[in-house]
Scaffold this motif. Structure first.
Motif, mmCIF file in Angstrom:
data_model
loop_
_atom_site.group_PDB
_atom_site.id
_atom_site.type_symbol
_atom_site.label_atom_id
_atom_site.label_comp_id
_atom_site.label_asym_id
_atom_site.label_seq_id
_atom_site.Cartn_x
_atom_site.Cartn_y
_atom_site.Cartn_z
ATOM 1 N N ALA A 22 0.834 -1.201 0.000
ATOM 2 C CA ALA A 22 0.000 0.000 0.000
ATOM 3 C C ALA A 22 0.870 1.253 0.000
ATOM 4 N N GLU A 23 0.289 2.330 -0.534
ATOM 5 C CA GLU A 23 1.023 3.589 -0.626
ATOM 6 C C GLU A 23 0.017 4.728 -0.668
ATOM 7 N N GLY A 24 0.193 5.737 0.182
ATOM 8 C CA GLY A 24 -0.728 6.882 0.190
ATOM 9 C C GLY A 24 -2.146 6.424 0.473
ATOM 10 N N ASP A 25 -3.080 6.842 -0.376
ATOM 11 C CA ASP A 25 -4.483 6.426 -0.170
ATOM 12 C C ASP A 25 -4.837 5.163 -0.944
ATOM 13 N N ILE A 26 -3.815 4.496 -1.507
ATOM 14 C CA ILE A 26 -4.036 3.204 -2.162
ATOM 15 C C ILE A 26 -3.904 2.116 -1.106
ATOM 16 N N ARG A 27 -4.958 1.309 -1.003
ATOM 17 C CA ARG A 27 -5.020 0.251 0.004
ATOM 18 C C ARG A 27 -4.772 -1.102 -0.642
ATOM 19 N N THR A 28 -4.375 -2.042 0.192
ATOM 20 C CA THR A 28 -4.280 -3.427 -0.255
ATOM 21 C C THR A 28 -5.261 -4.241 0.573
ATOM 22 N N GLY A 29 -5.658 -5.358 0.033
ATOM 23 C CA GLY A 29 -6.588 -6.209 0.756
ATOM 24 C C GLY A 29 -6.702 -7.559 0.095
ATOM 25 N N THR A 30 -7.602 -8.360 0.636
ATOM 26 C CA THR A 30 -7.863 -9.688 0.097
ATOM 27 C C THR A 30 -9.370 -9.887 0.035
ATOM 28 N N LEU A 31 -9.881 -10.176 -1.152
ATOM 29 C CA LEU A 31 -11.290 -10.529 -1.267
ATOM 30 C C LEU A 31 -11.473 -11.889 -0.607
ATOM 31 N N PRO A 32 -12.531 -12.045 0.194
ATOM 32 C CA PRO A 32 -12.675 -13.298 0.942
ATOM 33 C C PRO A 32 -13.058 -14.484 0.061
ATOM 34 N N ALA A 33 -12.539 -15.629 0.447
ATOM 35 C CA ALA A 33 -12.945 -16.889 -0.194
ATOM 36 C C ALA A 33 -14.388 -17.172 0.197
ATOM 37 N N GLY A 34 -15.042 -18.021 -0.579
ATOM 38 C CA GLY A 34 -16.391 -18.427 -0.220
ATOM 39 C C GLY A 34 -17.225 -18.767 -1.432
ATOM 40 N N ARG A 35 -18.509 -19.015 -1.160
ATOM 41 C CA ARG A 35 -19.477 -19.294 -2.226
ATOM 42 C C ARG A 35 -20.076 -17.964 -2.671
ATOM 43 N N TYR A 36 -20.090 -17.765 -3.992
ATOM 44 C CA TYR A 36 -20.606 -16.535 -4.587
ATOM 45 C C TYR A 36 -21.670 -16.885 -5.619
ATOM 46 N N VAL A 37 -22.667 -16.025 -5.723
ATOM 47 C CA VAL A 37 -23.593 -16.082 -6.852
ATOM 48 C C VAL A 37 -23.063 -15.081 -7.860
ATOM 49 N N THR A 38 -22.875 -15.538 -9.103
ATOM 50 C CA THR A 38 -22.385 -14.657 -10.154
ATOM 51 C C THR A 38 -23.363 -14.645 -11.320
ATOM 52 N N VAL A 39 -23.414 -13.516 -11.978
ATOM 53 C CA VAL A 39 -24.213 -13.370 -13.190
ATOM 54 C C VAL A 39 -23.605 -12.220 -13.985
ATOM 55 N N VAL A 40 -23.684 -12.287 -15.304
ATOM 56 C CA VAL A 40 -23.159 -11.221 -16.161
ATOM 57 C C VAL A 40 -24.323 -10.391 -16.679
ATOM 58 N N HIS A 41 -24.235 -9.092 -16.408
ATOM 59 C CA HIS A 41 -25.193 -8.110 -16.922
ATOM 60 C C HIS A 41 -24.594 -7.549 -18.208
ATOM 61 N N THR A 42 -25.374 -7.560 -19.286
ATOM 62 C CA THR A 42 -24.940 -6.928 -20.532
ATOM 63 C C THR A 42 -25.800 -5.695 -20.736
ATOM 64 N N GLY A 43 -25.155 -4.546 -20.816
ATOM 65 C CA GLY A 43 -25.890 -3.304 -21.006
ATOM 66 C C GLY A 43 -25.311 -2.180 -20.171
ATOM 67 N N HIS A 44 -25.953 -1.049 -20.268
ATOM 68 C CA HIS A 44 -25.511 0.167 -19.586
ATOM 69 C C HIS A 44 -25.492 -0.049 -18.071
ATOM 70 N N PRO A 45 -24.456 0.446 -17.390
ATOM 71 C CA PRO A 45 -24.411 0.319 -15.935
ATOM 72 C C PRO A 45 -25.621 0.941 -15.224
ATOM 73 N N ASP A 46 -26.262 1.919 -15.853
ATOM 74 C CA ASP A 46 -27.459 2.532 -15.255
ATOM 75 C C ASP A 46 -28.604 1.534 -15.104
ATOM 76 N N ARG A 47 -28.537 0.414 -15.823
ATOM 77 C CA ARG A 47 -29.600 -0.598 -15.741
ATOM 78 C C ARG A 47 -29.227 -1.777 -14.829
#
Length: 190
Positions: free
Chosen positions: A100-125
């Motif tokens: 890490a440096e300045g306001d840049i942080r480091t971390g670790t995304l936790p392991a586990g079970r995730y539900v994933t899906v891909v959205h196709t389209g504008h982020p506003d939707r």
């Protein structure tokens, strides 16, 4: 990663995304821990650019230090408050951690079970896709790694939006692909 697939809901089973829009095809998958670097801030959804616009800076910083990217840039929502401020990180997954440096942080995304899906389209939707994803999980009897807070806000163990489309290659936001990955609670011990 060892995916454990769940069958997507059939069209017409419950509230679907609407006519002419393909039904969601969520997948439940196990994910390993993932090191990352990020900027973190408290932002209102109508001022999201304050954090989002720093991704380019973060990518440049990591690349200049020899960081090897392990996937697409993401936003990690630690808290979600549609009426107030949300605690959000703009991050990049890495093969190996950086310092890490300045306001840049480091971390670790936790392991586990995730539900994933891909959205196709504008982020506003994305809101509509998230609403349908949450309804699907309710129908499947899945529980999020999430704690309700006062006023309708939520604290998440890990809730990600990964931007799979490079805007330099595809500037048309209606063609963007965004992967949602929401962590589930750990199953009870057997």
């Amino acid at each position: 990663m060892n995916p454990q697939h769940s069958e997507p809901s059939e069209p017409g089973s419950g509230s679907g995304p609407g006519p002419g829009i393909p039904p969601l095809a969520p997948v439940v998958a196990d994910r390993a821990e993932q090191p990352y670097v990020s900027f973190r801030g408290s932002v209102r959804m109508d001022h999201f650019a304050v954090i989002a616009d720093r991704l380019g800076e973060l990518i440049g910083w990591a690349a200049a230090r020899g960081g090897e990217f392990a996937g697409a840039p993401f936003f990690r929502f630690r808290t979600v408050d549609m009426a107030g401020e949300s605690d959000v990180e703009a991050g990049i997954p890495l093969v190996e951690p950086l310092t890490a440096e300045g306001d840049i942080r480091t971390g670790t995304l936790p392991a586990g079970r995730y539900v994933t899906v891909v959205h196709t389209g504008h982020p506003d939707r994305l809101f509509d896709t998230i609403t349908e994803l949450r309804a699907w999980a309710d129908r499947e009897g899945l529980a999020w790694d999430m704690t309700p807070l006062a006023g309708g806000a939520e604290r998440w163990g890990c809730r990600l939006e990964s931007y799979l489309t490079d805007p330099r290659v595809e500037p048309d936001m209606d063609k963007w692909e965004i992967e949602l990955a929401f962590r589930l609670t750990d199953p009870p011990p057997s």
